[in-house]
Write an enzyme that holds these catalytic residues in place. Sequence first.
Site, PDB file in Angstrom:
ATOM      1  N   LYS A  89       0.818  -1.214   0.000  1.00 30.93           N
ATOM      2  CA  LYS A  89       0.000   0.000   0.000  1.00 30.93           C
ATOM      3  C   LYS A  89       0.855   1.269   0.000  1.00 30.93           C
ATOM      4  O   LYS A  89       0.470   2.289  -0.559  1.00 30.93           O
ATOM      5  CB  LYS A  89      -0.937   0.011   1.207  1.00 30.93           C
ATOM      6  N   GLU A 111      -9.586   6.040   3.282  1.00 32.46           N
ATOM      7  CA  GLU A 111     -10.404   4.953   3.811  1.00 32.46           C
ATOM      8  C   GLU A 111      -9.486   3.769   4.036  1.00 32.46           C
ATOM      9  O   GLU A 111      -8.429   3.681   3.408  1.00 32.46           O
ATOM     10  CB  GLU A 111     -11.512   4.569   2.824  1.00 32.46           C
ATOM     11  N   SER A 378       1.702  -9.659  -0.934  1.00 34.55           N
ATOM     12  CA  SER A 378       1.332  -8.246  -0.796  1.00 34.55           C
ATOM     13  C   SER A 378       1.612  -7.660   0.581  1.00 34.55           C
ATOM     14  O   SER A 378       1.808  -6.450   0.712  1.00 34.55           O
ATOM     15  CB  SER A 378      -0.147  -8.067  -1.146  1.00 34.55           C
TER      16      SER A 378
HETATM   17  C1  LIG Z   1      -1.636  -6.978   2.658  1.00 41.47           C
HETATM   18  C2  LIG Z   1      -2.768  -6.636   1.741  1.00 41.47           C
HETATM   19  N1  LIG Z   1      -2.882  -7.290   0.578  1.00 41.47           N
HETATM   20  C3  LIG Z   1      -3.884  -7.026  -0.284  1.00 41.47           C
HETATM   21  C4  LIG Z   1      -4.857  -6.086   0.011  1.00 41.47           C
HETATM   22  C5  LIG Z   1      -5.957  -5.882  -0.968  1.00 41.47           C
HETATM   23  O1  LIG Z   1      -5.896  -4.690  -1.655  1.00 41.47           O
HETATM   24  P1  LIG Z   1      -5.580  -4.608  -3.203  1.00 41.47           P
HETATM   25  O2  LIG Z   1      -6.501  -5.573  -3.874  1.00 41.47           O
HETATM   26  O3  LIG Z   1      -5.858  -3.198  -3.545  1.00 41.47           O
HETATM   27  O4  LIG Z   1      -4.158  -4.991  -3.397  1.00 41.47           O
HETATM   28  C6  LIG Z   1      -4.775  -5.364   1.220  1.00 41.47           C
HETATM   29  C7  LIG Z   1      -5.770  -4.346   1.559  1.00 41.47           C
HETATM   30  O5  LIG Z   1      -5.837  -3.816   2.621  1.00 41.47           O
HETATM   31  C8  LIG Z   1      -3.708  -5.658   2.096  1.00 41.47           C
HETATM   32  O6  LIG Z   1      -3.574  -5.019   3.276  1.00 41.47           O
END
Ligand SMILES: Cc1ncc(COP(=O)(O)O)c(C=O)c1O
Length: 399
Positions: A89, A111, A378
């Site tokens: 993020k 948000e 992620s």
């Molecule tokens: C660690 C992590 N992975 C994935 C996501 C999902 O978001 P996005 O689909 O925008 O990558 C989030 C959202 O808070 C997150 O904290």
Amino acid sequence: MEIQNTKSKFGQFGGQFVPETLMNALIELEREFEKAIADESFMEEYRYYLKEYVGRPNPLYFAENLTRKLGGGKIYLKREDLNHTGAHKINNVLGQVLLARRMGKKRIIAETGAGQHGVATATVCAMFDLECEVFMGVEDVERQSLNVFKMKMLGARVNPVTSGTGTLKDATNEAIRDWVANVDDTFYVIGSVVGPHPYPTIVRDFQRVIGDEVKEQILAKEGRLPDYLVACVGGGSNAMGLFYPFADDKDVKMFGVEAAGLGVDTDKHAATIAKGSIGVIHGMMTYVLQDDYGQIMPVHSISAGLDYPGIGPQHAYYHSTGRVSYVPATDTEAIEGFELLTKSEGIIPALESSHAIAYLMKLAPKTSKDDIIVVCLSGRGDKDMNTIMKYVGGESYGK
Ligand SMILES: Cc1ncc(COP(=O)(O)O)c(C=O)c1O
């Protein structure tokens, strides 16, 4: 790249379904963003903080144990979990906050669902001494209490949102309402590739660093592009960041993994592509989970970050053209993915990322030893320890 047929749309998806009062702000935002990314000194500043503050480039790690266990292609993990604040993020927040500063905005709102976007925003605002206010559903405030505490420590005001299911969609509604009322001095930092144009493009362009790095790293390590890319999809920013630079590489197969919660045939999931239909949410035309009256349906996922009834419009477009396959993973499968990665590699993933591992468990054994698979990790799992402790302790985690 065959993506847009107009500037604000991806095929029929995207657009600007907003009150008239926001149109000027969106037009100004688009103009300033385009100027900024064409300005080498802005991009230099962005790259400086990505390197020195976020810790990029992060590794593309060859997961040897996981590869051996799953018995198929070579598995590489893109380690977004090693970024400062623990998730992808921050790549996007950094870009948007630099843009806000360039536009002279003093107040930042955001948000958040899992809290990672809120923590990243509060962090960058602390560094640049900007006022920061974060909207978060009450349900998420409870399950992500550690991140709420962090945001407060960083000097942000956290506003719990009680409407609806008290999750990400409701927090987004509240942030939009605040932006409409305070648009002159406030910059709304959106956390995923969602919202009205130009947000999906802005967030994508600040997250494409993930895929750009993967391309360079895999070419250095393997001398060729990967065969498969896998990423979890909430709104879709980590997936878009990984996929977008490979969109024209037709031999690279891509999988976006959405949250199937207690199962796509129950009413407790967030599987927007599997079960949604075309509609409007948060200013964009996309796939959305809605009832016969077009009302947004309650969603559920064990991971707060995937608990969203819509999906970014460029993903909707990739789905409609078949460029990306969107597949579901249940809460139970995500926990299996979580346990597998934790025990085999000593890496504790976020529950969101665990959905990508869950699909990897199905995909990898079907691939050949010569194949290369890249999974976007992620984020890290620290924020999810409460949820995992309850799960391990046998407590129900479903709503
Ligand atoms: C660690 C992590 N992975 C994935 C996501 C999902 O978001 P996005 O689909 O925008 O990558 C989030 C959202 O808070 C997150 O904290």
